[in-house]
Structures are given as C-alpha cells and as structure tokens.
Design a protein around this motif. Structure first.
Motif, PDB file in Angstrom:
ATOM      1  N   ARG A 165     -90.516  -9.664  -0.262  1.00 28.44           N
ATOM      2  CA  ARG A 165     -90.713  -8.896  -1.499  1.00 28.44           C
ATOM      3  C   ARG A 165     -89.449  -8.176  -1.930  1.00 28.44           C
ATOM      4  O   ARG A 165     -89.117  -8.136  -3.116  1.00 28.44           O
ATOM      5  CB  ARG A 165     -91.859  -7.891  -1.273  1.00 28.44           C
ATOM      6  N   TRP A 166     -88.700  -7.599  -0.978  1.00 27.63           N
ATOM      7  CA  TRP A 166     -87.591  -6.727  -1.333  1.00 27.63           C
ATOM      8  C   TRP A 166     -86.203  -7.303  -1.069  1.00 27.63           C
ATOM      9  O   TRP A 166     -85.215  -6.745  -1.537  1.00 27.63           O
ATOM     10  CB  TRP A 166     -87.722  -5.398  -0.590  1.00 27.63           C
ATOM     11  N   VAL A 167     -86.117  -8.406  -0.326  1.00 29.61           N
ATOM     12  CA  VAL A 167     -84.793  -8.906   0.050  1.00 29.61           C
ATOM     13  C   VAL A 167     -84.566 -10.359  -0.355  1.00 29.61           C
ATOM     14  O   VAL A 167     -83.580 -10.674  -1.035  1.00 29.61           O
ATOM     15  CB  VAL A 167     -84.562  -8.764   1.578  1.00 29.61           C
ATOM     16  N   THR A 168     -85.465 -11.262   0.035  1.00 27.42           N
ATOM     17  CA  THR A 168     -85.154 -12.690  -0.094  1.00 27.42           C
ATOM     18  C   THR A 168     -85.690 -13.336  -1.371  1.00 27.42           C
ATOM     19  O   THR A 168     -85.326 -14.468  -1.674  1.00 27.42           O
ATOM     20  CB  THR A 168     -85.679 -13.476   1.123  1.00 27.42           C
ATOM     21  N   THR A 169     -86.574 -12.669  -2.106  1.00 26.88           N
ATOM     22  CA  THR A 169     -87.038 -13.202  -3.391  1.00 26.88           C
ATOM     23  C   THR A 169     -86.964 -12.114  -4.456  1.00 26.88           C
ATOM     24  O   THR A 169     -86.870 -10.920  -4.147  1.00 26.88           O
ATOM     25  CB  THR A 169     -88.495 -13.716  -3.324  1.00 26.88           C
ATOM     26  N   ASP A 170     -87.007 -12.548  -5.706  1.00 26.39           N
ATOM     27  CA  ASP A 170     -87.059 -11.637  -6.844  1.00 26.39           C
ATOM     28  C   ASP A 170     -88.083 -12.192  -7.824  1.00 26.39           C
ATOM     29  O   ASP A 170     -87.851 -13.225  -8.458  1.00 26.39           O
ATOM     30  CB  ASP A 170     -85.679 -11.529  -7.510  1.00 26.39           C
TER      31      ASP A 170
END
Length: 237
Positions: A165-170
């Motif tokens: 949710r916060w690092v690997t995808t947007d």
C-alpha cells in the motif's frame, strides 16, 4: 536393523531441514541489507509503482471472475507483463476494468497476496527475528533459526499489504491510460547451454499518460496470426 534405518532417515531429514533453514536465513540477512535501497528506488519511481498497482488490479479482476489462478505479473516502466495461460481479450478487459475501478477509489485492488513483496516482507521478518533471538540468547543454536522461520510465516503475509500500500504500489492512477497489448517473448535459459532463447510466454500491457495514448478509445493487440477481436467498444486488430 529397522530402528537403525529409521534413525538414519530421521538424521538425513533433519540435516536437510537444517540446511534449508540456514540457507533461508542467510538469504534473508542479505535481503535485510539490500531491501531498504530497493524500497527507496521504488518510492522514487512513481510510474513503476502505478504500473505495479494496475498489474495487481488486473489479476484481481480476473480472479474475481474465475477464482484463484496461477497468473503472475511483472511491472515495468512501459507497462506490465502477465504470465500464464490467459486470453489476450480477457487481460485487456480486466486491465481496463481494474484501471477504472482504481480511478474510482477501489485501492484494495492494488494489493495481491502473491506479490513478491510478501516474500521480501517474510525475509525481513525472518532476519530481524533471527538476529533478535541470537542477541538475546548470545549463542548460536537451532532456536534462532526456528524463531525466525515462525515469525516469517506468521508476520510476513500480514506486513506485505502495508508495504504494498505505501511502498511498492501507487493506486493513484488518474491520468494513466492503457495504450496497447501485445505478446511478449520471454528469455528462456536452456539447462545445457548459457544461451537465452526467446519464447512466447507473456502478454505486455503497455501504459502511459492519457495524453500520450495514440488512439483515443482504441487498443491494438498484435498477434502472430493477425486475427481481429472485438472487446466491448474496443476493436482489437
């Protein structure tokens, strides 16, 4: 004789299990060193993270319709790859639906349990739990390895959604457009040679900014047999 055989088998199994456990721990310690830099690079590359989110959304939409699959994906700068036995028309439909639903706020579609982030999260937990137990006991024994493995199995899958949710995808994909879909050749390493042989094995969903879409309202799929497909309001040539 039977007892001796059973003892030998148990010893062999125990030795193999310990070897695997030590190997996993060493790999996790390496991940503990390398993962922070990889996460920082991902945080700086929003296009890759948005494509990663759309890749997850596409697979999630397909699995909503047909149940769990063995599909896999890989995000790239120019889009994302889908690996597995699936029709191009289905991938295109799912990608369009996934994009639309992400743009309407369905952020959960950007999370998928089979994401490689889950493996990285499990390795990080294993390494940290191993080091913490080792420092607490101040002696090397099977216990730190076992504690690390148990922590990885228990916490890794629970930490993965947070990292996704916060690092690997947007999931903020406003302005993102699907520009096309085409079969992709995947390099295959033959076991008896170092030569990489390209073989059909994936579908590339190309993405870009909305204003960069070459044909408004149309998507092109390149197929070896040059067949024509109709998908909703899209004509696929």
């Amino acid at each position: 004789m039977l007892v001796l055989l059973l003892v030998t088998i148990l010893l062999v199994i125990g030795l193999l299990a310990l070897t695997v456990l030590v190997g996993l721990t060493l790999t996790s310690l390496v991940t503990l060193i390398t993962a922070p830099g990889q996460f920082v690079r991902l945080l700086r590359d929003r296009q890759l993270r948005r494509n990663h989110a759309l890749e997850h959304a596409t697979i999630n939409v397909i699995e909503e319709r047909f149940g769990p699959t063995r599909l896999a994906g890989l995000a790239r700068q120019d889009g994302f790859l889908i690996f597995g036995p699936v029709a191009p028309t289905l991938v295109l439909e799912a990608a369009q639906e996934g994009l639309r639903r992400l743009q309407h706020g369905e952020r959960q579609l950007a999370i998928h349990p089979r994401c490689g982030t889950t493996l990285v999260a499990s390795q990080l937990v294993l390494a940290l739990a191993f080091l913490a137990t080792l420092l607490l006991l101040r002696q090397l024994s099977p216990l730190p390895f076992l504690v690390g493995l148990a922590a990885a199995l228990l916490l890794g899958p629970r930490i993965s959604p947070f990292l996704q949710r916060w690092v690997t995808t947007d999931s903020q994909v406003d302005g993102l457009a699907i520009q096309g879909l085409q079969p992709q050749l995947v390099p295959l390493q033959l076991p008896w040679t170092n030569v990489l042989v390209p073989v059909p094995g994936a579908l590339l969903v190309r993405t870009g900014a909305t204003e960069q879409a070459s044909l408004a309202g149309s998507v092109t799929v390149l197929t070896p047999d040059a067949r024509t497909y109709q998908v909703g309001r899209y004509q696929i040539d």
